[in-house]
Each structure stands twice: as structure tokens, then as C-alpha cells.
Motif scaffolding. Structure first.
Motif, short mmCIF file in Angstrom:
data_model
loop_
_atom_site.label_atom_id
_atom_site.label_comp_id
_atom_site.label_asym_id
_atom_site.label_seq_id
_atom_site.Cartn_x
_atom_site.Cartn_y
_atom_site.Cartn_z
N ALA A 185 9.71 -19.81 15.51
CA ALA A 185 8.66 -20.81 15.36
C ALA A 185 8.76 -21.54 14.03
N GLY A 186 9.30 -20.87 13.04
CA GLY A 186 9.46 -21.49 11.74
C GLY A 186 8.40 -21.01 10.76
N PRO A 187 8.54 -21.38 9.52
CA PRO A 187 9.67 -22.14 9.03
C PRO A 187 10.92 -21.27 8.93
N GLY A 188 12.02 -21.91 8.92
CA GLY A 188 13.27 -21.18 8.78
C GLY A 188 14.17 -21.37 9.97
N GLY A 189 14.98 -20.38 10.22
CA GLY A 189 16.01 -20.49 11.23
C GLY A 189 17.36 -20.54 10.55
N SER A 190 18.38 -20.78 11.34
CA SER A 190 19.74 -20.85 10.81
C SER A 190 20.52 -21.85 11.65
#
Length: 155
Positions: free
Chosen positions: A99-104
């Protein structure tokens, strides 16, 4: 997508539903149970935010989590199948995503994998909502899950 329409469709089939939710943390269950009369069709919801919860509550194997990661179609299928098997429901939906924030680069923010299980089988799909923001990804996930359930309960 209307939770009320889903409830009516499930009532018409005589079906109960279950959820296995990770990134939504129970929002799908809440959307359904916010509607009066939902007790006729909502059996239970599993909030499986951690990998341990996925394993213990809905039977996702550790090997599957290691080999594919929590945000994957194989895990979404296993979550939906496990929710169906551990409930009195005839249909189960699962969601696992970022869902975030973030990820790659490999698993970007806004990626959500959906699983759907009925007696006819288990399917999965991935939707890339994009970096809309945490609340927006979670709401889009709820809306999409309700749509999946409605389509599956009306044919």
C-alpha cells in the motif's frame, strides 16, 4: 462497487463469504459489515498482516512465502483457499500488497495480489494501482475485491 449489491447477490445464492486481508487490515470486512443485513452473508475475516499470521491463520506455507514473497499470486491463492477451508463460507477473497509508502523495483508501491476461492477453484490476479498513496491504494483494493466477489457470486 457497492457492498450492498454484493450482499444481495450472496443472499440470492445462499452463500456466505470470508476474507483474508493483509494490506487492507480488515477494510474489506468492514465495508461489508457496515451494511445492515450483512450478518446473513459474512462468516468471518482473517487479518493476516504478518507472514506468521498468514501461516498460522490461513495455512500459507513458509516455503511459499520464501520462494514467492508475501506479495505474490501464489500467496494470494493460498490465502483465499485457506480462508475458504477455515470458514463456513462458499466464497473467499484475499488481498496482499504494497500500500505504501515504499516498495521496490521488483515489487512497487501500489501492487496488490488478489485471490478468490470457491468450490470451483482458486484464481489470482495482480493489479498495479501505482503510487496513489497509502489510503488510496487501500480503498482501491477494497473496491476491486468487492467487484471480484460480486462478479463471482452472480454467474
Amino acid at each position: 462497487m457497492s457492498a450492498a449489491a454484493l450482499i444481495e447477490a450472496l443472499k440470492a445464492r445462499g452463500w456466505m463469504m470470508a476474507t483474508a486481508e493483509s494490506c487492507t487490515g480488515g477494510l474489506i470486512a468492514a465495508a461489508v459489515t457496515d451494511v445492515a443485513g450483512s450478518s446473513a452473508v459474512f462468516d468471518r475475516g482473517f487479518i493476516t498482516y504478518s507472514n506468521e499470521a498468514k501461516m498460522h491463520m490461513v495455512g500459507v506455507s513458509q516455503g511459499l512465502l520464501i520462494s514467492h514473497g508475501a506479495v505474490s499470486e501464489p500467496v494470494a491463492r493460498a490465502m483465499a483457499a485457506g480462508a475458504l477451508a477455515r470458514s463456513d463460507a462458499q466464497i473467499a477473497v484475499s488481498v496482499t500488497g504494497i500500500a505504501g509508502p515504499g516498495g521496490s523495483d521488483h515489487k512497487p508501491e501500489g501492487r496488490v495480489c488478489f485471490g478468490l476461492a470457491t468450490a470451483q477453484g482458486v484464481t489470482a490476479q495482480t493489479v498495479e494501482f501505482g503510487p496513489l498513496g497509502r489510503a488510496e491504494v487501500r480503498q482501491a483494493t477494497v473496491d476491486h475485491a468487492l467487484s471480484i466477489l460480486l462478479r463471482a457470486s452472480t454467474y
